[in-house]
Design a protein around this motif. Structure first.
Motif, short mmCIF file in Angstrom:
data_model
loop_
_atom_site.label_atom_id
_atom_site.label_comp_id
_atom_site.label_asym_id
_atom_site.label_seq_id
_atom_site.Cartn_x
_atom_site.Cartn_y
_atom_site.Cartn_z
N ARG A 27 67.07 5.86 -16.07
CA ARG A 27 66.07 5.49 -17.08
C ARG A 27 64.66 5.58 -16.50
NH1 ARG A 27 68.86 -0.17 -19.27
NH2 ARG A 27 70.94 0.70 -19.71
N GLY A 28 63.94 6.59 -16.90
CA GLY A 28 62.52 6.70 -16.60
C GLY A 28 62.16 6.72 -15.13
N SER A 30 60.54 7.69 -11.76
CA SER A 30 59.35 8.39 -11.28
C SER A 30 59.20 8.11 -9.80
CB SER A 30 58.09 7.91 -12.02
OG SER A 30 58.15 8.25 -13.39
N GLN A 55 52.97 13.54 -7.62
CA GLN A 55 54.03 13.09 -8.52
C GLN A 55 55.25 13.97 -8.32
OE1 GLN A 55 53.12 10.49 -10.80
NE2 GLN A 55 55.29 10.21 -11.23
N LYS A 58 58.78 12.51 -12.63
CA LYS A 58 58.03 11.89 -13.71
C LYS A 58 58.95 11.60 -14.89
CE LYS A 58 53.95 12.55 -16.65
NZ LYS A 58 52.86 13.50 -17.02
N ASP A 59 59.26 10.32 -15.08
CA ASP A 59 59.97 9.84 -16.26
C ASP A 59 61.27 10.61 -16.51
OD1 ASP A 59 60.32 8.14 -18.41
OD2 ASP A 59 59.28 9.45 -19.82
N SER A 61 65.13 10.81 -17.22
CA SER A 61 66.19 10.00 -17.83
C SER A 61 67.37 10.89 -18.22
CB SER A 61 65.66 9.28 -19.08
OG SER A 61 64.59 8.42 -18.78
N ASP A 95 58.81 4.06 -10.21
CA ASP A 95 59.02 3.44 -11.52
C ASP A 95 60.42 3.81 -12.00
OD1 ASP A 95 56.31 2.28 -12.15
OD2 ASP A 95 55.75 4.39 -11.95
N GLY A 96 60.91 3.03 -12.96
CA GLY A 96 62.20 3.32 -13.56
C GLY A 96 63.36 2.68 -12.83
N GLU A 97 64.55 2.94 -13.30
CA GLU A 97 65.75 2.36 -12.71
C GLU A 97 66.94 3.28 -12.93
OE1 GLU A 97 66.03 -1.39 -14.62
OE2 GLU A 97 66.18 -0.56 -16.65
N GLU A 238 59.81 16.96 -13.85
CA GLU A 238 60.19 16.56 -15.20
C GLU A 238 61.43 17.33 -15.67
OE1 GLU A 238 56.84 15.70 -18.03
OE2 GLU A 238 55.75 17.00 -16.64
#
Length: 450
Positions: A27-28, A30, A55, A58-59, A61, A95-97, A238
């Protein structure tokens, strides 16, 4: 947050797809790296320094279900390995998990997780223990792990004395004998000799044949097609596409490698009067033995070209053990010019593999009457090697050899080899990439004489 199992309160924990268990929920995710760059910043003490955030992901999922064979592909630096390292808990995300349900094991690169000062046997115990196996469970599998790795008595020697191939064999052997629910591999099959690669492929089949899950990172469309049924394409960190393996790999080749299974001649504009005289010379010859057409106006022009599979459908990808065809439509514009098409087939680095001459028995004297014609040249199964193939179409008169038109790389396609009977596909027991542009399957007959 990366727990070993999905939380019982998570709605996805009870969800299923075709009665299969959800084993991974990303999930999301980064990942950012701080890097020195031309950006100058001043801290509270008045000191200036340069920094920039790179980066890497990036996000991102996606979800993975038990029994999935998921390929993760993209160019070098796209973020594939970073993603796998996060899922393997080697890196923390910015970020995210990611939630992992069940036992996951990974082989990121040669010798990952090995202590070079410890013996191979000690490293087996260490790695297996870190994955949750008890001493008794490790003892039960030790002989099989050592035998599979083929390093023999060197299992008692420090890993720092191992060759690259020995580290790769032991690393894969440990990862593949932990009975993981999820096996994550990062280009590991590019290392090792042919016989061991064959064993790795067989072991991967065994693992994924019992509702086990595979995540396989590679930039090779051929490898992804061979091992996976689903593919996630990552570009600049991405997710570009997540779909069945053929859909994604064909889109990747079309965009990244300019693979196009069809050709349509561009619209022609009416030339000026003073240009019509010179328009008959249609392309420069490759050698002095090739003549340009000394006629008024074009002699022949390619209209369309297509790559077709065995069912007659347009195909960007063709299985190595099935025939395909190159179909062309062309206009013959002048009479009695003995026009015939020819095909020049090159590999992905531009080397000419072979030339196909026009041998249609219905036109023994070539084509002399003006009109539109459609020809199809059939390429037999088990002839081409794996990889990309580019087809140029040339309209010629054979004798003296005169070139009327040449369309370089008019169409292109890839040849891939799925898992199956290797003896029936000319691979035999050789598991590495075959050299050369052709890989014909010939009929062998052997008799013992003494």
């Amino acid at each position: 947050m990366m727990p070993d199992t999905l939380p019982q309160t998570a709605p996805e924990a009870a969800a299923d797809k075709d009665e299969r268990q959800l084993v991974m929920d990303v999930r999301g995710l980064s990942k950012r790296y701080r890097m020195t760059s031309a950006v100058t910043r001043t801290d509270k003490d008045g000191n200036t320094h340069k920094e920039q955030y790179y980066q890497a992901l990036k996000d991102v999922s996606f979800k993975v279900w038990s029994g999935d064979r998921v390929g993760i592909m993209g160019h070098n630096g796209a973020g594939k390995s970073t993603l796998l390292k996060i899922l393997s808990r080697v890196l923390n995300p910015s970020d995210g998990e990611a939630f992992i349900y069940g036992r996951a094991t990974s082989l990121l690169e040669v010798g990952t997780g090995f202590n070079p000062k410890m013996s191979g046997r000690q490293n087996v115990y260490l790695n297996a223990a870190l994955h949750g196996l008890t001493r008794k469970e490790i003892d039960q599998r030790m002989d099989e792990i050592v035998a599979f790795s083929e390093i023999g008595r060197f299992i008692e020697e420090p890993v720092e004395t191992y060759s690259t191939g020995m580290r790769a064999r032991l690393g894969f052997s440990v990862a593949a004998h932990l009975d993981p629910d999820i096996l994550m591999l990062d280009e590991v099959l590019s290392v090792g000799d042919a016989a061991f690669q064959k064993k790795c492929l067989q072991r991967m089949d065994e693992i994924t044949g019992h509702d086990r899950t595979l995540l396989f990172v590679s930039h090779s469309t051929g490898a992804i097609r061979r091992f996976c049924d689903r593919c996630i394409w990552i570009d600049h960190g991405e997710v570009v596409m997540d779909d069945d393996v053929m859909t994604v790999t064909e889109a990747y080749e079309a965009q990244m490698m300019n693979v196009a299974a069809t050709y349509q001649a561009p619209e022609k504009s009416e030339p000026a009067k003073d240009e019509k005289k010179s328009s008959g010379k249609s392309g420069k010859p490759d050698t002095a033995s090739v003549l340009e057409a000394e006629v008024d106006g074009p002699v022949a022009e390619l209209v369309t070209a297509r790559v077709l599979d065995d069912a007659g459908q347009i195909a960007r990808s063709v299985k190595i053990d099935t025939p395909c065809a190159i179909e062309i439509a062309f206009d013959v514009l002048q009479a009695d010019m003995r026009v015939e098409p020819a095909l020049h087939v090159k590999n992905e680095i531009g080397d000419l593999m072979f030339v196909v001459a026009f041998t249609d028995g219905d036109y023994p004297g070539a084509i002399n009457k003006p009109g539109r014609y459609k020809s199809r040249a059939r390429i037999p199964a088990n002839l081409l090697n794996e990889g990309l193939h580019y087809v140029s179409v040339v309209m010629v008169t054979a004798d003296p050899l005169t070139r009327h038109q040449s369309v370089d790389n008019a169409v292109s396609f890839s040849v891939y080899e799925p898992q199956g009977d290797d003896l029936a596909r000319a691979r035999g027991r050789y598991s590495r990439n075959f050299p050369g542009g052709l890989r014909p399957r010939l009929d062998w007959s052997t008799e013992r004489e003494s």
